[in-house]
Design an enzyme around this catalytic site. Structure first.
Site, PDB file in Angstrom:
ATOM      1  N   GLU A 124       0.835  -1.213   0.000  1.00 39.22           N
ATOM      2  CA  GLU A 124       0.000   0.000   0.000  1.00 39.22           C
ATOM      3  C   GLU A 124       0.866   1.258   0.000  1.00 39.22           C
ATOM      4  O   GLU A 124       0.526   2.253  -0.649  1.00 39.22           O
ATOM      5  CB  GLU A 124      -0.931   0.015   1.223  1.00 39.22           C
ATOM      6  CG  GLU A 124      -1.965  -1.107   1.260  1.00 39.22           C
ATOM      7  CD  GLU A 124      -3.059  -0.977   0.202  1.00 39.22           C
ATOM      8  OE1 GLU A 124      -3.086   0.029  -0.532  1.00 39.22           O
ATOM      9  OE2 GLU A 124      -3.878  -1.911   0.111  1.00 39.22           O
ATOM     10  N   ARG A 128       0.451   3.712  -3.284  1.00 38.63           N
ATOM     11  CA  ARG A 128      -0.178   5.017  -3.028  1.00 38.63           C
ATOM     12  C   ARG A 128       0.865   6.120  -2.863  1.00 38.63           C
ATOM     13  O   ARG A 128       0.779   7.161  -3.508  1.00 38.63           O
ATOM     14  CB  ARG A 128      -1.050   4.961  -1.762  1.00 38.63           C
ATOM     15  CG  ARG A 128      -2.176   3.962  -1.874  1.00 38.63           C
ATOM     16  CD  ARG A 128      -3.129   4.011  -0.689  1.00 38.63           C
ATOM     17  NE  ARG A 128      -3.913   2.788  -0.626  1.00 38.63           N
ATOM     18  CZ  ARG A 128      -5.184   2.713  -0.260  1.00 38.63           C
ATOM     19  NH1 ARG A 128      -5.840   3.783   0.093  1.00 38.63           N
ATOM     20  NH2 ARG A 128      -5.818   1.566  -0.226  1.00 38.63           N
ATOM     21  N   ASP A 251      -4.304  -9.977  -8.432  1.00 37.71           N
ATOM     22  CA  ASP A 251      -4.643  -9.011  -9.500  1.00 37.71           C
ATOM     23  C   ASP A 251      -3.489  -8.201 -10.104  1.00 37.71           C
ATOM     24  O   ASP A 251      -3.098  -8.385 -11.255  1.00 37.71           O
ATOM     25  CB  ASP A 251      -5.777  -8.083  -9.030  1.00 37.71           C
ATOM     26  CG  ASP A 251      -5.575  -7.479  -7.626  1.00 37.71           C
ATOM     27  OD1 ASP A 251      -4.510  -7.689  -7.045  1.00 37.71           O
ATOM     28  OD2 ASP A 251      -6.500  -6.792  -7.146  1.00 37.71           O
ATOM     29  N   GLU A 367     -12.097   0.149 -10.429  1.00 34.47           N
ATOM     30  CA  GLU A 367     -11.671  -0.723 -11.532  1.00 34.47           C
ATOM     31  C   GLU A 367     -12.642  -0.769 -12.704  1.00 34.47           C
ATOM     32  O   GLU A 367     -12.228  -0.827 -13.866  1.00 34.47           O
ATOM     33  CB  GLU A 367     -11.398  -2.141 -11.006  1.00 34.47           C
ATOM     34  CG  GLU A 367     -10.135  -2.275 -10.149  1.00 34.47           C
ATOM     35  CD  GLU A 367     -10.283  -1.804  -8.713  1.00 34.47           C
ATOM     36  OE1 GLU A 367     -11.405  -1.406  -8.330  1.00 34.47           O
ATOM     37  OE2 GLU A 367      -9.275  -1.821  -7.972  1.00 34.47           O
ATOM     38  N   THR A 451      -0.930   0.854 -10.380  1.00 33.55           N
ATOM     39  CA  THR A 451      -2.221   0.262 -10.037  1.00 33.55           C
ATOM     40  C   THR A 451      -3.079   1.208  -9.193  1.00 33.55           C
ATOM     41  O   THR A 451      -4.249   0.929  -8.939  1.00 33.55           O
ATOM     42  CB  THR A 451      -2.033  -1.106  -9.349  1.00 33.55           C
ATOM     43  OG1 THR A 451      -3.278  -1.789  -9.321  1.00 33.55           O
ATOM     44  CG2 THR A 451      -1.512  -0.948  -7.923  1.00 33.55           C
TER      45      THR A 451
HETATM   46  C1  DMJ Z   1      -6.281   0.407  -5.096  1.00 30.49           C
HETATM   47  O1  DMJ Z   1      -5.492   0.642  -3.990  1.00 30.49           O
HETATM   48  C2  DMJ Z   1      -5.510  -0.226  -6.210  1.00 30.49           C
HETATM   49  O2  DMJ Z   1      -6.193  -0.076  -7.407  1.00 30.49           O
HETATM   50  C3  DMJ Z   1      -5.218  -1.682  -5.951  1.00 30.49           C
HETATM   51  O3  DMJ Z   1      -4.599  -2.306  -7.034  1.00 30.49           O
HETATM   52  C4  DMJ Z   1      -6.490  -2.422  -5.635  1.00 30.49           C
HETATM   53  N1  DMJ Z   1      -7.254  -1.788  -4.608  1.00 30.49           N
HETATM   54  C5  DMJ Z   1      -7.490  -0.368  -4.684  1.00 30.49           C
HETATM   55  C6  DMJ Z   1      -8.699   0.054  -5.469  1.00 30.49           C
HETATM   56  O4  DMJ Z   1      -9.734  -0.795  -5.466  1.00 30.49           O
END
Ligand code: DMJ
Length: 461
Positions: A124, A128, A251, A367, A451
């Site tokens: 995370e 982020r 994922d 998503e 992501t």
């Molecule tokens: C985000 O922190 C990122 O997209 C991650 O890959 C998956 N979870 C959240 C959004 O749903």
């Protein structure tokens, strides 16, 4: 003479008919085309962003996240890491919100301090914070962002000190102590874009090399049928949870194989993606009467475990489209939209065999909008504008509060929860904005979104 008169009359009539036909208003355009006022929609998304940002500013300034119902704040750890400000910054830049971006930047550069004696999540913090700081640097050019990114990168490095090279789940930012021997494929395999970019921008290869080794090692632990599981022991390399899918826990590992290949022009990563995709298509892909889906199987036997699919899985059409498989991307995106539309807003997990909600919350995930954005980019089919509009409108309808936007506890009852994750500003509002904004807002083909939707740009070759 009579005949001549008749002929002239007939000619006059035909000319009249022709002229009338030409002056007739053109038939109504098909329902799907050009009905969406893109500029008005981009403005609506921007207003939603400002509503969330001002709520954050008023009630949570300097903290990680806004509590949009109680009008309070939430910090992930003992001290704030300025998660919302960092996640939101590049969206402001792209939306042209200069005043807001300036005050956000001042807040981050003055206060953000990674010298903190607590454990943070490797994954995370990378997607982020490190991703947010790197894209902020690339868009804004202020060296303060890169300085913070480098400091953070150095503090995260101890996670790779395992016998396998695959990272621990947590690291103490001050002491470098690590914990979390059992880590997920997603958390191991979703580091190369951020660590790689940090290496390229600082000239120090250490970050790229560590994240790359972790990625390749994870790939090398795939089963004989080519699949990875959900969790693995990073010390022993032994699989713990053998559930294989494209959902949370795995994922973004797949996402980073193809995105890493493209950002760093790396053929090995492309081969890893293509080999993985073959196994995914052979074992997970599930063409059913309710549409095309990707379900769960055992990573060693390929035996189907469940027909679950969810909000997190809805990134996969975007990844398929990026990889050039538009046919499956379109079919899966249609299923994802169906998942949204069936409930008015998407649940966290459904059973696609009977289209029922299995996990019923909606935590403002991006998503589904992300995939609509990619599909619109590649096809320019207005149906994706319509879907994006519908999804965005339902977020406003069901999640807006006087102070911001709230998650939903239950998509069937639409009961709200007191959370607004930082990714709401990084991703969930960025993707619809980019769908409706002029193409010149961001040159899609020259950036790779991490992501967390932070656009990274190859400026090194
Ligand atoms: C985000 O922190 C990122 O997209 C991650 O890959 C998956 N979870 C959240 C959004 O749903």
């Amino acid at each position: 003479m009579k005949n001549v008169k008749r002929f002239v009359l007939a000619l006059a009539c035909s000319v009249l008919i022709l002229v009338t036909a030409c002056n007739k208003p053109s038939p109504p355009k098909p329902k799907n085309s050009n009905q969406i006022n893109k500029a008005a929609m981009a403005l609506k998304v921007k207003k939603a962003f400002l509503h969330a940002w001002y709520g954050y500013k008023k009630y949570a300034w300097g903290h990680d996240e806004l509590k949009p119902i109680s009008k309070g704040y939430h910090d992930w750890y003992k001290t704030s890491l300025y998660m919302t400000p960092v996640d939101a910054f590049d969206t402001m830049e792209l939306m042209g919100l200069t005043v807001q971006a300036d005050s956000d930047k001042a807040l981050i550069l003055k206060n953000l301090n990674f010298d903190q004696d607590f454990y943070v999540s490797t994954f995370e913090t990378t997607i982020r914070m490190l991703g947010g700081l790197l894209s902020a640097y690339q868009l804004n050019k202020d060296p303060g962002f890169l300085k913070l990114a480098k400091d953070l990168g150095n503090r995260l490095l101890p996670v790779f000190n395992t016998p396998t090279g695959m990272p621990y789940e947590y690291v103490n930012l001050k002491t470098g102590a690590v914990k979390g021997d059992v880590n997920s494929s997603a958390e191991i395999g979703t580091l190369i874009l951020e660590f790689g970019t940090l290496s390229k921008l600082t000239g120090d290869p250490v970050y790229y090399n560590k994240a790359y080794k972790a990625l390749v090692t994870l790939y090398n632990h795939r089963s004989p049928i080519g699949l990875v599981g959900t969790t693995i022991n990073v010390k022993t390399g032994k699989w713990v949870n053998t559930d294989s899918h494209v959902s949370g826990g795995i994922d973004s590992y797949y996402e980073y194989l193809i995105k890493g290949a493209r950002l760093f022009h790396n053929q090995k990563m492309m081969d890893m993606w293509q080999t993985s995709l073959k196994a995914i298509n052979k074992y997970l892909r599930d063409s059913t009467s309710t549409g095309l889906w990707y379900g769960h199987v055992n990573m060693f036997t390929g035996k189907r475990i469940s027909t679950h699919f969810g909000a997190l899985d809805a990134y996969f059409p975007a990844v398929l489209a990026l990889g050039g498989d538009l046919k499956d991307a379109k079919a899966l995106e249609a299923s994802c939209y169906k998942m949204w539309h069936t409930f008015g807003i998407e649940p966290e997990v459904i059973d696609y065999s009977n289209m029922t909600a299995v996990v019923k919350d909606y935590v403002l995930r991006p998503e589904n909008l992300e995939s609509a954005y990619y599909l619109y980019h590649y096809t320019h089919n207005p149906v994706y504008l319509e879907r994006a509009k519908d999804m965005f409108d339902s977020i406003v309808k069901y999640c807006r509060t006087p102070a911001g936007f709230a998650s939903l506890k239950n998509v069937e009852t639409k009961e709200k929860m007191d959370d607004m994750e930082s990714f709401f500003l990084a991703e969930t509002l960025k993707y619809p904005y980019l769908i409706f904004a002029p193409d010149s807002t961001l040159d899609f083909d020259h950036v790779i979104f991490n992501t967390e939707a932070h656009p990274l740009r190859n400026t090194w070759n």
